[in-house]
Each structure stands twice: as C-alpha cells, then as structure tokens.
Design an enzyme around this catalytic site. Structure first.
Site, PDB file in Angstrom:
ATOM      1  N   ARG A 120       9.573  -5.922  -1.129  1.00 14.24           N
ATOM      2  CA  ARG A 120       9.190  -5.184  -2.343  1.00 14.24           C
ATOM      3  C   ARG A 120      10.463  -4.720  -3.046  1.00 14.24           C
ATOM      4  O   ARG A 120      10.833  -3.547  -3.024  1.00 14.24           O
ATOM      5  CB  ARG A 120       8.256  -4.044  -1.990  1.00 14.24           C
ATOM      6  CG  ARG A 120       7.062  -4.514  -1.189  1.00 14.24           C
ATOM      7  CD  ARG A 120       5.938  -3.522  -1.174  1.00 14.24           C
ATOM      8  NE  ARG A 120       5.041  -3.745  -2.293  1.00 14.24           N
ATOM      9  CZ  ARG A 120       3.911  -3.060  -2.476  1.00 14.24           C
ATOM     10  NH1 ARG A 120       3.558  -2.131  -1.629  1.00 14.24           N
ATOM     11  NH2 ARG A 120       3.141  -3.304  -3.513  1.00 14.24           N
ATOM     12  N   GLN A 125       9.271  -8.880  -7.723  1.00 19.75           N
ATOM     13  CA  GLN A 125       8.041  -8.297  -8.281  1.00 19.75           C
ATOM     14  C   GLN A 125       7.063  -9.353  -8.780  1.00 19.75           C
ATOM     15  O   GLN A 125       5.849  -9.205  -8.644  1.00 19.75           O
ATOM     16  CB  GLN A 125       8.389  -7.334  -9.418  1.00 19.75           C
ATOM     17  CG  GLN A 125       8.930  -6.002  -8.931  1.00 19.75           C
ATOM     18  CD  GLN A 125       9.212  -5.041 -10.067  1.00 19.75           C
ATOM     19  OE1 GLN A 125       9.297  -5.446 -11.226  1.00 19.75           O
ATOM     20  NE2 GLN A 125       9.364  -3.768  -9.757  1.00 19.75           N
ATOM     21  N   ASP A 128       4.933 -10.623  -5.866  1.00 23.11           N
ATOM     22  CA  ASP A 128       4.351  -9.600  -4.998  1.00 23.11           C
ATOM     23  C   ASP A 128       2.820  -9.676  -4.980  1.00 23.11           C
ATOM     24  O   ASP A 128       2.134  -9.065  -5.799  1.00 23.11           O
ATOM     25  CB  ASP A 128       4.818  -8.222  -5.466  1.00 23.11           C
ATOM     26  CG  ASP A 128       4.429  -7.115  -4.513  1.00 23.11           C
ATOM     27  OD1 ASP A 128       3.653  -7.370  -3.566  1.00 23.11           O
ATOM     28  OD2 ASP A 128       4.892  -5.977  -4.699  1.00 23.11           O
ATOM     29  N   SER A 131       0.824  -6.273  -4.495  1.00 23.92           N
ATOM     30  CA  SER A 131       0.630  -5.488  -5.720  1.00 23.92           C
ATOM     31  C   SER A 131      -0.441  -6.114  -6.612  1.00 23.92           C
ATOM     32  O   SER A 131      -1.308  -5.419  -7.146  1.00 23.92           O
ATOM     33  CB  SER A 131       1.953  -5.373  -6.488  1.00 23.92           C
ATOM     34  OG  SER A 131       2.861  -4.557  -5.793  1.00 23.92           O
ATOM     35  N   TYR A 226       6.182   2.157   0.385  1.00 22.96           N
ATOM     36  CA  TYR A 226       5.058   2.552   1.239  1.00 22.96           C
ATOM     37  C   TYR A 226       5.241   3.985   1.734  1.00 22.96           C
ATOM     38  O   TYR A 226       6.352   4.507   1.806  1.00 22.96           O
ATOM     39  CB  TYR A 226       4.963   1.637   2.457  1.00 22.96           C
ATOM     40  CG  TYR A 226       4.519   0.236   2.144  1.00 22.96           C
ATOM     41  CD1 TYR A 226       3.190  -0.046   1.857  1.00 22.96           C
ATOM     42  CD2 TYR A 226       5.436  -0.815   2.157  1.00 22.96           C
ATOM     43  CE1 TYR A 226       2.782  -1.340   1.578  1.00 22.96           C
ATOM     44  CE2 TYR A 226       5.032  -2.120   1.885  1.00 22.96           C
ATOM     45  CZ  TYR A 226       3.701  -2.373   1.601  1.00 22.96           C
ATOM     46  OH  TYR A 226       3.306  -3.651   1.328  1.00 22.96           O
TER      47      TYR A 226
END
Length: 370
Positions: A120, A125, A128, A131, A226
């Site tokens: 992450r 991104q 990902d 997400s 996280y």
C-alpha cells in the site's frame, strides 16, 4: 505471453479481466485465452472478449497452454496440477491466513502473485485491489443495511408526523468505512464513525460524519494504512466509548481488520442486548471472525433482536463495476510485469517483491520468510 482467464467457481460473479483490458493486452503483443462463459455473470458475453481479440477456450486446454493464469478465487488443487511447468498464477490468496495453501502451491513449482498482497504505497495505488473492492463493499453494505432496517434512513416531515433520521455508526474509517459514511449521508442518516487512527478524523468530518475519538491510540505509519494492535488499557477505554454509540445506533457497519490476525471483537453480546430492537449490523470483517459476537460469515442471523449480516463477498453482488475495477488493478500490475510481452519478474521492485508469494519452489513473500 499467453494469458488465460478462468471462469470463477461457486457464487463468485466477477471475472479477472474486462474486455477493455484484454484489448490493450492483445494490442501490446500478448495472446489472451478466455474460458467459455467466464464473463457471463458480470454481463460480459464471450463475443465481447472475441471482439477485443481474445480466443474462447475450454478450461483444460487453457490451463495447459497459458503461461499466466488468472482466477480471483484460489485455484483448486486439481486445476493447479494441469498447469504447465513454470506457470504464473494471479488471484486473491490471503497468504498470511492461507499459509498451508501457500506451501502447497510452492511445492508445485508455481509462481503465485496475490493481488491482496500488493504494497500500500503511492506508486501501487492503481493496482490496489483491496481498496477497489473495499469501495464496493462499503457502498453496498449501507444499501444492504437499509433494506433490512425497519425504519427510514432520512428524516421525513409528513402529514402523518415527523420521522427522525436513522443513526448509523461506522467502525473503521478505511476505504470501506469512508465509502459507507458517504453513502449513509447521501441516504440522509446521521453518521458517526470510529477508528483507532486519529489521522482519519479530518476525512470522516469532510464526509459529514462525526468522529468518535478515544484518546491514547497507537498509530504505526509503517502498517500501510491499517490499524495496529492496541494496549489493553486503550481497549477498555474504547469499549466504554464505543458502547455509548453502539446502543443508540439503528445501523452499524463494521470494517475493522488487522492483517494476518483474527478480527477484533468490538460489538459484544452485552452490547447487543442494549441495542434497539430491529437494529442492523453489517459485519464486513466476517471472513476473519467478525467484529461482532454472533457474526457468521456469509449468513444473516438475529441475535437479541438485532439482525447481523456477515458478508465478505459484497463485491460479487456488483459484478459489472467490481470487474471493471479489479481488471484495471490487474492490468496496471501487468504493465509492470510484462515488457515487450515478456515476463519481467524484477524482485528489486518493491511492488513485485511484495506481491509475489511463491517462486521456483519456494515461498518468497517477506512476511512468511522471517
């Protein structure tokens, strides 16, 4: 490179690659095989894949021919046995949880890339998957809750009187939680949100939610966004503060997960007893045990008059857009992996190093090699 896209098992309705990605991959010199009817559950007919340049194939022929095989759900042992030597497998494998499966795959000499292990970091991104799929889950969780709640979400002023708006509590303000906040607000609910990370307070408030803050939380920037394990003293304060919000809520959406560990129980049976009859909880952490006592993964149960919906597969309920998002993530990873249609497995690249779980008969995923 020969790429093979498989039809998903069971109730999984998504498919790994969208025709848009297939067209781009074929255009850059790759050959794409698609299993017959692989995209039907996502409203993508075989003809769309053929128009994009893919060839429709039977499953066994695809498994034995493709150099890189895509299936979101873990591939069964009997299917893995049909792969050609040195094949690369791409899917969602939860390597920290399914360690026995990872060992088995390593023993078969298969190179495994797990999309949920992508680091992450800013550069990753666009790849990902967690997400992307959390966006779907957070949105759909609120709609599912609204359909089960025996009350309106918005405030209504009618000739029959005024209806107060529903009170919604979101536990965990990651991607899923933030999407749930935004969706609940759009439906007219009064929204509160809790997270152990004080840094998300501004994001919660920007979406119109009230942030429930418990002082003393530990936040680790190296945890990739996280939540991390908290002290027992903090957990006690958290329970006391959360209980006040829980017992007044009509709807609770829980999203709290710690990678590689059982989901923390945040809504206890004692709290359920105090909740409003008819209240609804959607537990998005159900696959790892759930944030609520009484949660059963992929089941809806009623405990102390509260409906608890354990659902870890909400992205599969929106297969069209979920497929587009997942496919885009995979395609962006392939741009890094494929150079002039040849595999570029560069372990000096932190994205590849973090995503590759097994290679050449060994487990190479850093968290499992310590």
């Amino acid at each position: 490179m020969i790429l093979g896209v498989l039809k998903e098992p069971g109730n999984e309705t998504r498919v790994s690659l969208h025709p848009e990605a297939v067209k781009a991959l074929v255009g850059s010199g790759n050959q794409v095989l698609i299993e017959k009817s692989a995209g039907l559950e996502a409203f993508l007919a075989d003809e769309l894949y053929e128009e994009a340049g893919a060839k429709v194939a039977e499953r066994d022929a695809l498994l034995s021919t493709a150099q890189m095989v895509f299936q979101i759900q873990p591939l069964a042992h009997e299917d893995r046995a049909k792969l050609s030597p040195g094949s690369l497998l791409v899917g969602v494998y939860q390597p920290l949880v399914a360690q026995d499966l990872v060992k088995e795959i390593a023993g078969q000499g298969i190179t495994l890339l797990s999309m949920d292990a992508i680091p992450r970091i800013t550069r990753a991104q666009s790849m990902d998957v967690l997400s992307s799929m959390s966006t779907v889950s957070g949105y759909k969780a609120v709609l599912v809750a609204a359909s089960h709640l025996p009350r309106f979400f918005p405030m209504l002023m009618t000739a029959a009187g005024t209806i107060a708006p529903a009170k919604v509590l979101i536990i965990g303000a990651g991607v899923a939680g933030l999407q749930a906040i935004a969706t609940a607000k759009r439906l007219g609910a009064v929204v509160e949100a809790f997270d152990t990370r004080p840094s998300v307070k501004e994001q919660v408030e920007s979406l119109g939610g009230k942030f429930v803050e418990v002082p003393g939380a530990v936040e680790d920037k190296s945890a990739g966004g996280y939540a991390v394990e908290q002290s027992e003293e903090y957990k006690q304060k958290q329970r006391e503060m959360l209980e006040k919000s829980i017992i007044k809520s009509d709807v609770i959406i829980t999203t709290a997960l710690i990678p590689g560990r059982k989901a923390p129980v945040l809504v206890t049976k004692e709290m359920l007893v105090k909740m409003k009859p008819g209240a609804v909880i959607v537990d998005l952490a159900s696959i790892n045990g759930g944030n609520c006592e009484g949660t059963i993964d992929n089941q809806t149960v009623v405990v102390e008059g509260v409906t608890i919906i354990g659902n870890s597969a909400l992205p599969a309920t929106m297969p069209e857009d979920a497929t587009k998002m997942y496919s885009k993530n995979v395609h962006n990873l392939l741009k890094l992996l494929l150079k002039e249609d040849q595999l570029n497995l560069n372990f000096n690249d932190e994205i590849i190093k973090g995503t590759c779980i097994t290679h050449e008969g060994s487990i190479v995923y850093p968290p499992l090699t310590k």
